[in-house]
Design an enzyme around this catalytic site. Structure first.
Site, PDB file in Angstrom:
ATOM      1  N   VAL A 102      61.615 -45.170 -25.469  1.00 11.75           N
ATOM      2  CA  VAL A 102      61.439 -44.244 -26.592  1.00 11.75           C
ATOM      3  C   VAL A 102      59.972 -44.051 -26.972  1.00 11.75           C
ATOM      4  CG1 VAL A 102      61.961 -43.830 -29.010  1.00 11.75           C
ATOM      5  CG2 VAL A 102      63.725 -44.739 -27.511  1.00 11.75           C
ATOM      6  N   ARG A 147      59.906 -46.676 -13.879  1.00 12.39           N
ATOM      7  CA  ARG A 147      60.424 -47.426 -12.725  1.00 12.39           C
ATOM      8  C   ARG A 147      61.758 -46.864 -12.254  1.00 12.39           C
ATOM      9  NH1 ARG A 147      61.431 -53.689 -13.715  1.00 12.39           N
ATOM     10  NH2 ARG A 147      62.896 -52.734 -15.186  1.00 12.39           N
ATOM     11  N   VAL A 191      55.009 -50.375 -21.540  1.00  9.55           N
ATOM     12  CA  VAL A 191      56.079 -51.271 -21.097  1.00  9.55           C
ATOM     13  C   VAL A 191      56.060 -52.506 -21.982  1.00  9.55           C
ATOM     14  CG1 VAL A 191      55.958 -50.433 -18.721  1.00  9.55           C
ATOM     15  CG2 VAL A 191      54.649 -52.469 -19.380  1.00  9.55           C
ATOM     16  N   SER A 213      50.944 -47.981 -34.327  1.00 12.15           N
ATOM     17  CA  SER A 213      51.856 -48.188 -35.449  1.00 12.15           C
ATOM     18  C   SER A 213      52.450 -46.859 -35.900  1.00 12.15           C
ATOM     19  CB  SER A 213      51.130 -48.841 -36.620  1.00 12.15           C
ATOM     20  OG  SER A 213      52.024 -49.060 -37.699  1.00 12.15           O
ATOM     21  N   LYS A 251      45.889 -54.696 -34.685  1.00 13.90           N
ATOM     22  CA  LYS A 251      47.305 -54.323 -34.819  1.00 13.90           C
ATOM     23  C   LYS A 251      48.151 -55.546 -35.165  1.00 13.90           C
ATOM     24  CE  LYS A 251      51.145 -51.904 -34.399  1.00 13.90           C
ATOM     25  NZ  LYS A 251      52.211 -52.825 -34.087  1.00 13.90           N
ATOM     26  N   HIS A 270      47.634 -56.151 -38.792  1.00 14.17           N
ATOM     27  CA  HIS A 270      48.373 -55.059 -39.449  1.00 14.17           C
ATOM     28  C   HIS A 270      49.841 -55.453 -39.590  1.00 14.17           C
ATOM     29  CE1 HIS A 270      51.228 -51.734 -38.887  1.00 14.17           C
ATOM     30  NE2 HIS A 270      50.391 -50.929 -39.512  1.00 14.17           N
ATOM     31  N   ASN A 271      50.422 -55.980 -38.522  1.00 11.40           N
ATOM     32  CA  ASN A 271      51.824 -56.382 -38.576  1.00 11.40           C
ATOM     33  C   ASN A 271      52.036 -57.558 -39.526  1.00 11.40           C
ATOM     34  OD1 ASN A 271      52.073 -54.433 -36.606  1.00 11.40           O
ATOM     35  ND2 ASN A 271      53.301 -55.694 -35.235  1.00 11.40           N
ATOM     36  N   GLU A 288      52.136 -56.180 -42.867  1.00 14.62           N
ATOM     37  CA  GLU A 288      53.447 -55.528 -42.969  1.00 14.62           C
ATOM     38  C   GLU A 288      54.537 -56.537 -43.319  1.00 14.62           C
ATOM     39  OE1 GLU A 288      56.453 -53.895 -39.606  1.00 14.62           O
ATOM     40  OE2 GLU A 288      54.442 -53.015 -39.558  1.00 14.62           O
ATOM     41  N   TYR A 289      54.524 -57.712 -42.663  1.00 19.82           N
ATOM     42  CA  TYR A 289      55.492 -58.759 -42.982  1.00 19.82           C
ATOM     43  C   TYR A 289      55.405 -59.125 -44.465  1.00 19.82           C
ATOM     44  CZ  TYR A 289      56.966 -60.187 -38.229  1.00 19.82           C
ATOM     45  OH  TYR A 289      57.534 -60.254 -36.973  1.00 19.82           O
ATOM     46  N   LYS A 292      59.359 -60.288 -33.969  1.00 25.75           N
ATOM     47  CA  LYS A 292      59.013 -60.135 -32.560  1.00 25.75           C
ATOM     48  C   LYS A 292      57.787 -60.925 -32.133  1.00 25.75           C
ATOM     49  CE  LYS A 292      61.163 -55.618 -31.790  1.00 25.75           C
ATOM     50  NZ  LYS A 292      60.965 -54.222 -31.322  1.00 25.75           N
ATOM     51  N   ARG A 339      41.598 -89.239 -48.611  1.00 22.68           N
ATOM     52  CA  ARG A 339      41.322 -89.310 -47.177  1.00 22.68           C
ATOM     53  C   ARG A 339      40.274 -90.384 -46.867  1.00 22.68           C
ATOM     54  NH1 ARG A 339      38.992 -85.186 -44.762  1.00 22.68           N
ATOM     55  NH2 ARG A 339      40.105 -85.398 -42.767  1.00 22.68           N
TER      56      ARG A 339
END
Length: 477
Positions: free
Chosen positions: A15, A36, A76, A130, A184, A187-188, A191-192, A262, A448
């Protein structure tokens, strides 16, 4: 083979690849396409008979159909499939050709491929894309890295197909080698964080105020006409308004509460740890998705593990809604602040020279995190290009200051009801810690040193360097 040569080529007709190819064709580009599975290529041509598409059955024919120097976009699945395409494709190419990977690739892989192809005289570009399927078809936000020569060769195509705003095409040369894929990735991550903050606001309205999905849809639609205006707020209102055709119930109420991911969010958090940049809002959003996937265990726990709930009494629903709005706005600014800090830190470490104002500009259109807030962020970098954090910008600081009382009340409201607000509270804690001159980690460092002789520095002797104290020697007490 026809004597007509294509201007640009796209490998991969799933797509995203298909829609980008059609977008290019819409902008007067003759596009060579290859998949392919030849049947998929035939299908694209058959469904788009009036487009300037040149299909090929073999990779050799595909390369031969392109005007040199060739510009090839590979669409791909990230990982091994990209290396497989490159192993077949590169022997067919010539010096000066440009290969662009448009997948969500982890940027060190892009850096490796860029080095390998550079040795052969071929340009390799990692480009973040995006906007999803719709953006690919009609105007995405594009984040290409790579050599300046590769940008010069691809710029006309990418500027033509990118989303357009009053600030120009939503594409820019991000920086060398892996810079595009890195930006990117962050960016994601933003977005999360943004999506989790919206989910928490929804939860406060749903479980906290007892509002049904259609009523919450109206609230989000109203908020989208103000400072929270954004793509994610817009689609949230639309999603909440959808009814299930079969039951008549709000469809969102029938969706299983397991959120997938992902990998880009996880990479963002891992890289932030590597570079010692706190991004708690984004990290909390990843944790929330992971916890949501443990559905069966949560269901069992819901009938076993009890918690004290102190429900607020006699609250003003309209006032609480205003508080939730302010909490969402302020926490969202915090999420952007964290993501931009990470971009700046890694850019400095990699010597990429990423322009943060340009990142805000190209995110204004096409991409998932496009928002009215990005105009404010651009103005912040106009005022101070070396701004350490957008939280320190006068305009954004004033916005957060005004929202701060409601932010705190909304968090208290949710906590009192036992409603989890991981990202909203993380953003608030980040804000409070960032503006605190002295944090309690003086005790942490003393601990510590006490158990591990890790040493510490004294505030009253700044030039002395690191020292050690035998804290647990009871004879000194």
């Amino acid at each position: 083979m026809s004597d007509i040569r294509a201007d640009v080529g796209v490998i991969g007709m799933a797509v995203m690849g298909r829609n980008l190819a059609l977008n290019m064709a819409d902008h007067d580009q003759r596009v060579a396409i290859f998949n392919r599975s030849g049947a998929v290529t035939d299908e694209v041509v058959r469904e788009n008979p009036n487009k300037k598409l040149l299909p090929s059955k073999t990779l050799a024919d595909f390369v031969g159909s392109l005007e040199p120097p060739r510009r090839i976009l590979v669409m791909v699945k990230a990982g091994a499939p990209v290396d497989q395409v490159l192993s077949d494709l590169v022997p067919l190419l010539e010096k000066g050709d440009v290969v662009v990977d448009g997948g969500n690739t982890f940027f060190p892989e892009t850096q490796r491929r860029e080095r390998d192809l550079k040795a052969k005289g071929i340009h390799f570009v990692g480009m973040g894309i995006s906007g999803g399927e719709e953006g690919a078809r009609f105007g995405p936000s594009l984040m290409p890295g790579g050599a300046p020569e590769a940008w010069a060769a691809t710029r006309p195509v990418f500027e033509a197909i990118a989303a357009k705003t009053d600030s120009g095409p939503c594409v820019t040369h991000v920086g060398p080698d892996g810079a595009g894929h890195f930006v990117k990735m962050v960016h994601n991550g933003i977005e999360y964080g943004d999506m989790q903050l919206i989910a928490e606001a929804y939860d406060l309205m749903s479980r906290g105020l007892g509002l049904a999905a259609p009523a919450i849809a109206e609230v989000f639609a109203e908020w989208n006409r103000g400072p929270l205006e954004s793509f994610l707020i817009e689609i949230t209102a639309q999603v909440l308004a959808v009814k299930d055709a079969e039951t008549g119930k709000p469809l969102v109420d029938l969706v299983e509460d397991r959120a997938g991911q992902k990998g880009t969010g996880k990479w963002t958090v891992q890289l932030a740890l590597d570079h010692a940049i706190p991004i708690p809002t984004i990290a909390a959003a990843i944790d929330a998705r992971v916890l949501s996937s443990q559905k069966d265990e949560r269901v069992r726990a819901s009938s076993i593990v009890r918690g004290a709930v102190n429900a607020p009494a006699g609250f003003d629903k309209a006032a609480v809604l205003k508080d939730i709005h302010d909490a969402l706005l302020a926490a969202k600014i915090g999420s952007y602040a964290q993501g931009l800090k990470l971009i700046a830190a890694v850019s400095d470490a990699q010597k990429w020279g990423v322009d943060l104002k340009e990142m805000a500009r190209i995110w204004k259109g096409g991409c998932i995190i496009r928002a009215k807030l990005l105009d404010t962020i651009m103005r912040a970098y106009d005022r101070n290009p070396k701004l350490e954090s957008i939280l320190a910008d006068p305009e954004l600081e004033a916005t957060v200051l005004a929202a701060q009382p409601g932010w705190r009340r909304a968090v208290a409201f949710g906590i009192g009801l036992g409603i989890a607000l991981p990202s909203t509270t993380a953003s608030l804690s980040y804000f409070d810690a960032y503006r605190t001159a002295r944090l309690p980690q003086n005790l942490t460092q003393a601990q510590r040193d006490a158990f591990g002789a890790h040493t510490y520095e004294r505030t009253d002797k700044p030039g002395q360097g690191f020292v050690h104290t035998d804290w647990l020697d009871v004879k000194k007490a």
